[in-house]
Write a protein that holds these residues in place. Structure first.
Motif, mmCIF file in Angstrom:
data_model
loop_
_atom_site.group_PDB
_atom_site.id
_atom_site.type_symbol
_atom_site.label_atom_id
_atom_site.label_comp_id
_atom_site.label_asym_id
_atom_site.label_seq_id
_atom_site.Cartn_x
_atom_site.Cartn_y
_atom_site.Cartn_z
ATOM 1 N N VAL A 1 0.845 -1.198 0.000
ATOM 2 C CA VAL A 1 0.000 0.000 0.000
ATOM 3 C C VAL A 1 0.877 1.243 0.000
ATOM 4 C CG1 VAL A 1 -2.014 -1.062 1.076
ATOM 5 C CG2 VAL A 1 -0.198 -0.155 2.529
ATOM 6 N N THR A 2 0.370 2.307 -0.590
ATOM 7 C CA THR A 2 1.127 3.551 -0.708
ATOM 8 C C THR A 2 0.988 4.391 0.556
ATOM 9 O OG1 THR A 2 -0.719 4.823 -1.622
ATOM 10 C CG2 THR A 2 0.627 3.550 -3.180
ATOM 11 N N GLU A 3 1.805 5.447 0.614
ATOM 12 C CA GLU A 3 1.720 6.376 1.741
ATOM 13 C C GLU A 3 0.350 7.043 1.797
ATOM 14 O OE1 GLU A 3 4.792 6.903 3.925
ATOM 15 O OE2 GLU A 3 4.657 4.958 2.938
ATOM 16 N N ALA A 4 -0.199 7.407 0.642
ATOM 17 C CA ALA A 4 -1.531 8.015 0.605
ATOM 18 C C ALA A 4 -2.596 7.038 1.075
ATOM 19 C CB ALA A 4 -1.853 8.512 -0.807
ATOM 20 N N ASP A 5 -2.467 5.753 0.679
ATOM 21 C CA ASP A 5 -3.401 4.724 1.146
ATOM 22 C C ASP A 5 -3.392 4.636 2.667
ATOM 23 O OD1 ASP A 5 -4.007 3.982 -1.484
ATOM 24 O OD2 ASP A 5 -2.476 2.403 -1.526
ATOM 25 N N ILE A 6 -2.199 4.648 3.244
ATOM 26 C CA ILE A 6 -2.060 4.515 4.702
ATOM 27 C C ILE A 6 -2.662 5.722 5.416
ATOM 28 C CG2 ILE A 6 -0.437 4.257 6.616
ATOM 29 C CD1 ILE A 6 1.504 2.946 4.563
ATOM 30 N N ALA A 7 -2.371 6.908 4.908
ATOM 31 C CA ALA A 7 -2.917 8.119 5.523
ATOM 32 C C ALA A 7 -4.434 8.108 5.478
ATOM 33 C CB ALA A 7 -2.370 9.349 4.808
ATOM 34 N N ARG A 8 -4.994 7.682 4.364
ATOM 35 C CA ARG A 8 -6.454 7.629 4.242
ATOM 36 C C ARG A 8 -7.035 6.610 5.220
ATOM 37 N NH1 ARG A 8 -10.174 5.678 -0.216
ATOM 38 N NH2 ARG A 8 -8.356 4.636 -1.089
ATOM 39 N N VAL B 1 -9.233 -7.769 10.275
ATOM 40 C CA VAL B 1 -8.078 -6.912 10.046
ATOM 41 C C VAL B 1 -7.408 -6.635 11.382
ATOM 42 C CG1 VAL B 1 -7.242 -4.748 9.070
ATOM 43 C CG2 VAL B 1 -9.322 -5.803 8.158
ATOM 44 N N ILE B 2 -6.136 -6.964 11.497
ATOM 45 C CA ILE B 2 -5.400 -6.688 12.728
ATOM 46 C C ILE B 2 -4.901 -5.251 12.714
ATOM 47 C CG2 ILE B 2 -3.372 -7.273 14.129
ATOM 48 C CD1 ILE B 2 -3.590 -10.128 13.126
ATOM 49 N N LEU B 3 -5.343 -4.468 13.695
ATOM 50 C CA LEU B 3 -4.809 -3.123 13.920
ATOM 51 C C LEU B 3 -3.697 -3.300 14.940
ATOM 52 C CD1 LEU B 3 -8.157 -1.110 14.176
ATOM 53 C CD2 LEU B 3 -6.869 -1.779 12.132
ATOM 54 N N SER B 4 -2.464 -3.405 14.461
ATOM 55 C CA SER B 4 -1.381 -3.942 15.285
ATOM 56 C C SER B 4 -0.806 -2.975 16.309
ATOM 57 C CB SER B 4 -0.240 -4.445 14.381
ATOM 58 O OG SER B 4 0.237 -3.406 13.555
ATOM 59 N N ALA C 1 -2.301 0.405 10.496
ATOM 60 C CA ALA C 1 -3.462 0.692 9.645
ATOM 61 C C ALA C 1 -3.328 0.143 8.236
ATOM 62 C CB ALA C 1 -3.679 2.201 9.582
ATOM 63 N N VAL C 2 -2.223 -0.537 7.915
ATOM 64 C CA VAL C 2 -2.011 -0.955 6.524
ATOM 65 C C VAL C 2 -3.032 -1.981 6.058
ATOM 66 C CG1 VAL C 2 0.452 -0.372 6.472
ATOM 67 C CG2 VAL C 2 -0.255 -2.667 7.214
ATOM 68 N N GLY C 3 -3.584 -2.783 6.969
ATOM 69 C CA GLY C 3 -4.620 -3.734 6.579
ATOM 70 C C GLY C 3 -5.873 -3.032 6.095
ATOM 71 N N VAL C 4 -6.259 -1.969 6.771
ATOM 72 C CA VAL C 4 -7.398 -1.162 6.333
ATOM 73 C C VAL C 4 -7.071 -0.484 5.011
ATOM 74 C CG1 VAL C 4 -8.825 0.850 6.894
ATOM 75 C CG2 VAL C 4 -8.302 -0.850 8.654
ATOM 76 N N ALA C 5 -5.834 -0.020 4.859
ATOM 77 C CA ALA C 5 -5.402 0.587 3.594
ATOM 78 C C ALA C 5 -5.554 -0.397 2.440
ATOM 79 C CB ALA C 5 -3.955 1.057 3.702
ATOM 80 N N ALA C 6 -5.280 -1.674 2.680
ATOM 81 C CA ALA C 6 -5.425 -2.688 1.629
ATOM 82 C C ALA C 6 -6.881 -2.832 1.201
ATOM 83 C CB ALA C 6 -4.879 -4.027 2.119
ATOM 84 N N ILE C 7 -7.795 -2.752 2.149
ATOM 85 C CA ILE C 7 -9.222 -2.815 1.812
ATOM 86 C C ILE C 7 -9.632 -1.585 1.012
ATOM 87 C CG2 ILE C 7 -11.559 -2.717 2.774
ATOM 88 C CD1 ILE C 7 -10.620 -4.485 5.043
ATOM 89 N N LEU C 8 -9.262 -0.398 1.482
ATOM 90 C CA LEU C 8 -9.662 0.838 0.827
ATOM 91 C C LEU C 8 -9.092 0.960 -0.583
ATOM 92 C CD1 LEU C 8 -9.238 3.339 3.806
ATOM 93 C CD2 LEU C 8 -11.380 2.401 2.908
ATOM 94 N N SER C 9 -7.917 0.365 -0.812
ATOM 95 C CA SER C 9 -7.293 0.447 -2.136
ATOM 96 C C SER C 9 -7.678 -0.726 -3.039
ATOM 97 C CB SER C 9 -5.770 0.517 -2.003
ATOM 98 O OG SER C 9 -5.254 -0.603 -1.297
ATOM 99 N N GLY C 10 -8.620 -1.545 -2.591
ATOM 100 C CA GLY C 10 -9.169 -2.594 -3.435
ATOM 101 C C GLY C 10 -8.260 -3.780 -3.686
#
Length: 420
Positions: free
Chosen positions: A271-278, A316-319, A296-305
């Motif tokens: 995931v990108t930096e923008a994905d993570i921030a979002r 999703v583990i929020l670690s 938050a990268v797991g959530v970023a993966a969902i949001l970025s499809g």
């Protein structure tokens, strides 16, 4: 998206389920069983039920306490007397410091000079001696290894050790019990300690019930060592770039972790930096949760499809939740921009009265909110008769953002987007 190669035919290094279950009795002395919450917003995005495993609410603010405490609980009396040493920019440092305090062991932690003040102070508050070395994680790691060699202190690694992996695996047991119908579990990856343990526990438990669980690992694109390593068939050193997800910025996978991930993890995505921030912004606004970038990268993966179709019930583990307030401020701004809710424009204006007021009026007519203005006559390339106006505007999304720009251009202004 990268599918992991088929496992090799060498002897498996995957920890036994019995070992993880035994570790749970030890780890539970200090680590709480963290809650799991449903996210309706993410479920709408994914098209399947989404559950958030809240390790950001764990003691010390992350899952790291599990592996650190279990590893240190297995030290002999003679090893405990020598003390322990570790190197970390944050979460591992706090986990080791806390575990050492609980076990009555002297801890020395090496951290980089630029470490966030809250993480530094928390590590000291847990009773560890903190020594600052260098500006990258590699320098404290080297200093910790040298300290262990010269003093006899036991080095506690952040991910590449069987006890650490087994300790992190206790989180997988909790997930299986809290979400018995889970079909997909999304896990952040740095060196690989967390996903190695979680995947081991979940795959063992699922196999015992005659079903499967899909494990997806997520890395920050600027520090993604696993895709090239899996392609090469061995842990491979990469050159990382700066990332807000410093908690998973690791240049080379752990040797044990690599073998377990190659055998058990189904996919690796980045995931990108923008994905993570979002993702951080979504968790803050929609779930009322403070989560650090690495968590938050797991959530970023969902949001970025990147999770794919029909994943079924997804955990999703929020670690972790240890984020510097100053970084949070920057991340929120980046998250707003990534969500098309923050717009920065440069406009060249004729240097005469009323122009600033007119541009503000146009923005107001578009029902947007100006949050910052920079007005200068000294920009490079400006004519003597021009001024440069930089506007920071809060918008409601992509369509509203486009409307604001169009209204300014229709009024004859050369409005140019500025990328932060």
């Amino acid at each position: 998206m990268l599918e992991t190669p088929a496992p090799s035919h060498t002897q498996s290094v995957v920890p036994a389920l019995a070992d993880i279950e035994a570790a749970r009795a030890v780890v539970s002395k200090v680590a709480q069983s963290t809650p799991m919450e449903t996210s309706r917003y993410l479920a709408e995005v994914l098209g399947s039920e989404v559950l958030l495993k809240l390790e950001n609410l764990q003691r010390t603010g992350s899952y790291k306490i599990r592996g650190a405490y279990y590893r240190m609980s297995r030290l002999s009396p003679e090893e405990r007397a020598r003390g322990v040493v570790a190197a970390s920019a944050g979460n591992h440092a706090q986990g080791v410091a806390f575990a050492a305090r609980e076990l009555g062991i002297k801890a020395t932690i090496f951290m980089p000079l630029g470490v966030a003040l809250p993480k530094l102070q928390a590590t000291r508050d847990y009773g560890a001696d903190v020594l600052l070395r260098g500006h990258t994680v590699e320098e404290p790691l080297a200093a910790a290894a040298e300290f262990a060699k010269t003093t006899g202190a036991v080095l506690i690694p952040p991910f590449d050790h069987p006890d650490v992996i087994v300790g992190q695996g206790t989180l997988g047991l909790e997930i299986f019990e809290q979400a018995p119908d889970a079909r997909t579990v999304i896990v952040p990856i740095g060196g690989g300690g967390l996903i190695s343990g979680v995947a081991s526990a979940l795959k063992h438990r699922a196999a015992a019930e005659g079903r499967s669980i899909r494990i997806i690992g997520v890395q920050a694109a600027n520090a993604a060592a696993y895709p090239p390593s899996l392609a090469m068939g061995e842990p491979t050193l990469i050159r990382t770039s700066a990332t807000i997800a410093d908690g998973i910025s690791v240049a080379k996978p752990g040797a044990l972790n690599f073998e377990i991930i190659r055998e058990l993890v189904d996919e690796i995505v980045t995931v990108t930096e923008a994905d993570i921030a979002r993702a951080i912004l979504v968790l803050l606004e929609r779930a009322k949760l403070v989560v650090e970038p690495a968590g938050a990268v797991g959530v970023a993966a969902i949001l970025s499809g990147q999770v794919g179709e029909d994943p079924g019930t997804t955990v999703v583990i929020l670690s972790g939740g240890n984020i510097d307030p100053l970084l949070m401020q920057r991340v929120i701004s980046n998250g707003l921009a990534a969500s098309d809710r923050y717009l920065k424009l440069k406009i060249m204006l004729p240097d005469r009265p009323g122009q600033l007021a007119r541009t503000a009026e146009i923005v107001a007519e578009a029902n947007a909110n100006v949050i910052e203005v920079l007005h200068t006559r000294h920009g490079r390339g400006l004519q003597l008769s021009e001024v440069e106006l930089e506007l920071s505007v809060e918008t409601r999304g992509p369509e509203h953002r486009a409307e604001v720009v169009a209204k300014l251009r229709d009024a004859g202004y050369d409005a140019r987007l500025v990328q932060d």
